[in-house]
Design a protein around this motif. Structure first.
Motif, mmCIF file in Angstrom:
data_model
loop_
_atom_site.group_PDB
_atom_site.id
_atom_site.type_symbol
_atom_site.label_atom_id
_atom_site.label_comp_id
_atom_site.label_asym_id
_atom_site.label_seq_id
_atom_site.Cartn_x
_atom_site.Cartn_y
_atom_site.Cartn_z
ATOM 1 N N THR A 28 0.803 -1.219 0.000
ATOM 2 C CA THR A 28 0.000 0.000 0.000
ATOM 3 C C THR A 28 0.839 1.273 0.000
ATOM 4 O O THR A 28 0.382 2.309 -0.465
ATOM 5 C CB THR A 28 -0.966 0.026 1.202
ATOM 6 O OG1 THR A 28 -0.210 -0.135 2.402
ATOM 7 C CG2 THR A 28 -2.011 -1.078 1.101
ATOM 8 N N ILE A 55 3.263 9.797 -6.744
ATOM 9 C CA ILE A 55 1.882 9.304 -6.642
ATOM 10 C C ILE A 55 1.413 9.365 -5.195
ATOM 11 O O ILE A 55 0.310 9.826 -4.903
ATOM 12 C CB ILE A 55 1.767 7.868 -7.204
ATOM 13 C CG1 ILE A 55 1.962 7.882 -8.725
ATOM 14 C CG2 ILE A 55 0.424 7.239 -6.827
ATOM 15 C CD1 ILE A 55 2.183 6.512 -9.342
ATOM 16 N N VAL A 56 2.267 8.925 -4.276
ATOM 17 C CA VAL A 56 1.925 8.945 -2.849
ATOM 18 C C VAL A 56 1.684 10.385 -2.390
ATOM 19 O O VAL A 56 0.728 10.664 -1.654
ATOM 20 C CB VAL A 56 3.025 8.252 -2.004
ATOM 21 C CG1 VAL A 56 2.798 8.483 -0.523
ATOM 22 C CG2 VAL A 56 3.064 6.768 -2.311
ATOM 23 N N ARG A 58 0.621 12.810 -4.162
ATOM 24 C CA ARG A 58 -0.589 13.298 -4.806
ATOM 25 C C ARG A 58 -1.861 12.672 -4.227
ATOM 26 O O ARG A 58 -2.858 13.337 -4.001
ATOM 27 C CB ARG A 58 -0.494 13.005 -6.303
ATOM 28 C CG ARG A 58 -1.518 13.655 -7.174
ATOM 29 C CD ARG A 58 -1.215 13.539 -8.669
ATOM 30 N NE ARG A 58 -1.108 12.157 -9.134
ATOM 31 C CZ ARG A 58 0.018 11.599 -9.602
ATOM 32 N NH1 ARG A 58 1.136 12.285 -9.656
ATOM 33 N NH2 ARG A 58 0.031 10.350 -10.007
ATOM 34 N N GLN A 59 -1.825 11.342 -3.953
ATOM 35 C CA GLN A 59 -3.072 10.654 -3.588
ATOM 36 C C GLN A 59 -2.957 9.782 -2.356
ATOM 37 O O GLN A 59 -3.910 9.106 -1.988
ATOM 38 C CB GLN A 59 -3.548 9.794 -4.766
ATOM 39 C CG GLN A 59 -2.679 8.557 -5.008
ATOM 40 C CD GLN A 59 -3.190 7.679 -6.138
ATOM 41 O OE1 GLN A 59 -3.614 8.183 -7.174
ATOM 42 N NE2 GLN A 59 -3.159 6.376 -5.936
ATOM 43 N N GLY A 60 -1.802 9.746 -1.734
ATOM 44 C CA GLY A 60 -1.582 8.786 -0.659
ATOM 45 C C GLY A 60 -1.149 7.479 -1.294
ATOM 46 O O GLY A 60 -0.773 7.445 -2.466
ATOM 47 N N CYS A 62 -1.789 3.221 -2.161
ATOM 48 C CA CYS A 62 -2.667 2.524 -3.095
ATOM 49 C C CYS A 62 -3.395 1.438 -2.297
ATOM 50 O O CYS A 62 -2.766 0.619 -1.640
ATOM 51 C CB CYS A 62 -1.828 1.912 -4.224
ATOM 52 S SG CYS A 62 -2.768 1.187 -5.568
ATOM 53 N N GLU A 66 -6.665 -1.751 -6.030
ATOM 54 C CA GLU A 66 -6.459 -0.605 -6.917
ATOM 55 C C GLU A 66 -5.121 -0.750 -7.657
ATOM 56 O O GLU A 66 -4.306 -1.601 -7.328
ATOM 57 C CB GLU A 66 -6.488 0.696 -6.124
ATOM 58 C CG GLU A 66 -7.837 0.968 -5.473
ATOM 59 C CD GLU A 66 -8.973 1.051 -6.482
ATOM 60 O OE1 GLU A 66 -8.823 1.744 -7.511
ATOM 61 O OE2 GLU A 66 -10.013 0.407 -6.248
ATOM 62 N N VAL A 68 -1.973 1.696 -9.986
ATOM 63 C CA VAL A 68 -1.404 2.952 -10.492
ATOM 64 C C VAL A 68 -0.289 2.593 -11.469
ATOM 65 O O VAL A 68 0.192 1.460 -11.483
ATOM 66 C CB VAL A 68 -0.860 3.849 -9.348
ATOM 67 C CG1 VAL A 68 -1.989 4.291 -8.415
ATOM 68 C CG2 VAL A 68 0.245 3.155 -8.563
#
Length: 178
Positions: A28, A55-56, A58-60, A62, A66, A68
């Protein structure tokens, strides 16, 4: 050509497979780990980790099920699709649905990015303890269903690191209708 005709079962190291995209069985945090995740990060170099950190930010992280996408860094594959498989907790906490979602969401991302060939590892069958026979059935049937509904993807490889997963997926392939 049927979906089954576009599926290959191979034994090997996914970090060495030359396809448009490989799938990483990530955690995660997306920041690398053991098993397939660690091998892909090591082989791909720091670019993959940098993109995962972005990515983390931007959105935390995963969530399980899900997916990415990042570039492939130094890998033969141009892309890495990172998906988080479920940890097996007895099968009554949505694990099967989350595992199927890993494959579906990875294939959707591939389709969105024009990826024609993709390789999957055996998601969740290592330290996450998903029963290998169940995982093989879910992986194969989910991918086959997706491929039968689209011609956007030409080739899916299941790249197995161990003999047991390889044998189980070969059985799925041999028993699938043509």
């Amino acid at each position: 050509m049927t979906g089954k005709d576009r599926i290959q079962i191979v034994k090997g190291d996914i970090a060495k497979i030359a396809v448009d995209a490989i799938v990483n069985a990530a955690n995660t945090s997306l920041l690398g780990g053991g098993g397939v995740d660690g091998a892909i990060h090591r082989a791909g170099g720091p670019q993959i980790l940098e993109e995962c950190r972005a990515i983390v930010a931007r959105q935390g992280g995963c969530a399980p099920g899900e997916a990415v996408i990042t570039g492939g860094g130094a890998l033969p594959a141009k892309w890495v699709i990172h998906t988080v498989g479920p940890v097996w907790n007895g099968g009554h906490k949505g694990e099967r649905e989350k595992l199927a979602a890993c494959y579906r969401n990875s294939l959707r991302l591939a389709e969105q990015h024009g990826i024609r060939s993709i390789a999957f590892p055996n998601i969740s069958t290592g330290v996450y303890r998903f029963p290998k026979a169940d995982a093989a059935t879910i992986a194969y049937s989910t991918v086959l269903l997706f491929l039968d509904a689209t011609d956007a993807i030409d080739e899916v490889q299941f790249v197995c690191f161990d003999d047991e997963n390889y044998t189980l997926l070969l059985q799925q392939h041999d028993n699938a209708p043509s």
